[in-house]
Design an enzyme around this catalytic site. Structure first.
Site, short mmCIF file in Angstrom:
data_model
loop_
_atom_site.label_atom_id
_atom_site.label_comp_id
_atom_site.label_asym_id
_atom_site.label_seq_id
_atom_site.Cartn_x
_atom_site.Cartn_y
_atom_site.Cartn_z
N ASP A 143 4.65 2.06 -3.79
CA ASP A 143 4.10 2.94 -4.81
C ASP A 143 4.15 2.16 -6.12
O ASP A 143 5.22 1.96 -6.69
CB ASP A 143 4.93 4.23 -4.91
N VAL A 144 2.98 1.69 -6.58
CA VAL A 144 2.96 0.78 -7.72
C VAL A 144 3.42 1.43 -9.02
O VAL A 144 3.69 0.73 -10.00
CB VAL A 144 1.55 0.16 -7.92
N ASP A 149 0.85 -1.19 0.00
CA ASP A 149 0.00 0.00 0.00
C ASP A 149 0.89 1.23 0.00
O ASP A 149 2.00 1.21 0.55
CB ASP A 149 -0.92 0.01 1.23
N LYS A 207 -9.15 1.83 -16.65
CA LYS A 207 -9.77 0.54 -16.39
C LYS A 207 -10.03 -0.25 -17.67
O LYS A 207 -9.97 -1.48 -17.67
CB LYS A 207 -11.07 0.74 -15.60
N TYR A 214 -10.31 7.60 -15.31
CA TYR A 214 -10.55 6.30 -14.66
C TYR A 214 -11.08 5.27 -15.67
O TYR A 214 -10.62 4.12 -15.69
CB TYR A 214 -11.55 6.50 -13.52
N SER A 243 -12.88 -2.34 -13.85
CA SER A 243 -14.10 -1.73 -13.32
C SER A 243 -15.16 -1.71 -14.41
O SER A 243 -14.83 -1.69 -15.61
CB SER A 243 -13.83 -0.29 -12.86
#
Length: 241
Positions: free
Chosen positions: A60-61, A37, A153, A149, A136
């Site tokens: 931090d991805v 996370d 997605k 977003y 999503s």
């Protein structure tokens, strides 16, 4: 029966919400879990709350080196990797800033690419593994105020299918989940009018619960889905079917 007995699972965005629900179910099914996370303290606290072998790591991805460190924290080579980390920066195109767009694309799409490619590099050496990516419903139909977003997605779906084709002969499966309206702290904070509008679009007439996403993640992570790769499972209560 424990579906993930002896396996190691790494989950990004695992300190709360859907990520934590997935971790809880995975632990209950016998997995050793590493939670990543952006908030390392929250990840560590979440890991401590799990009744099993778990560790929390700051990650931090958007940074490949952070994802490397996350994988290195696993007690054994990763068997399951869940790309769940995400943020929202909702705004209409007219008011959305470039930074709002870039941040969402980076965390969701680049973050999922980092997790997928780095987990796959480990899994292919062992000729087995399952990667589960969180897309999503917004990536299927597009939502007003979410050009960033929705684009991210939708991109995760394409990434999932391309990676699945690349990795299938190495024994690594890559699948995605498209949640609809799920009851979380974030969704419950939306205006009542917006909530009611979304509810009216759902044939089952209720929001989903985080555990209902976790159970689908468990299915994709386990051998129950051993002949599935490149699939996108909608968990939406029938919304926009």
């Amino acid at each position: 029966m424990t579906l993930l007995n002896g396996r190691t699972a790494v989950i990004t965005g695992g300190a709360q919400g859907i990520g934590l629900a997935i971790a809880q179910l995975f632990v209950a099914q016998g997995a050793r879990v590493v939670l990543g996370d952006i908030d390392g303290e929250a990840a560590a606290k979440a890991a401590e709350s799990l009744d099993g072998e778990a560790v929390g790591v700051a990650c931090d991805v958007t940074k490949g080196s952070d994802v490397d460190n996350l994988l290195a924290a696993a007690p054994s080579p990763v068997d399951v990797f869940v790309n769940n980390a995400g943020i929202t920066r909702d705004a209409t195109m007219r008011t959305m800033t470039e930074d709002d767009f870039d941040q969402v694309i980076d965390v969701h799409l680049k973050g999922t690419w980092n997790g997928t490619r780095k987990a796959a590099a480990i899994m292919r050496e062992r000729k087995s593994g399952s990667i589960v990516n969180l897309s999503s419903l917004s990536g299927k139909v597009g939502m007003v105020g979410q050009t960033n977003y929705s684009a991210a997605k939708a991109g995760i779906v394409g990434l999932t299918k391309a990676a699945a084709k690349e990795m299938a002969h190495h024994g690594v499966r890559v699948n995605a989940i498209q949640p609809g309206l799920i009851r979380t702290a974030m969704t419950e904070a939306m205006p009542q009018k917006a909530w009611d509008q979304k509810m009216a679009e759902i044939p089952m007439r209720r929001a989903g619960e985080v555990g209902e996403i976790a159970s689908v993640a468990l299915f994709l992570a386990s051998d129950l889905s051993s002949y599935m790769t490149g699939t996108v499972l909608e968990v939406t209560g029938g919304r926009f079917m």
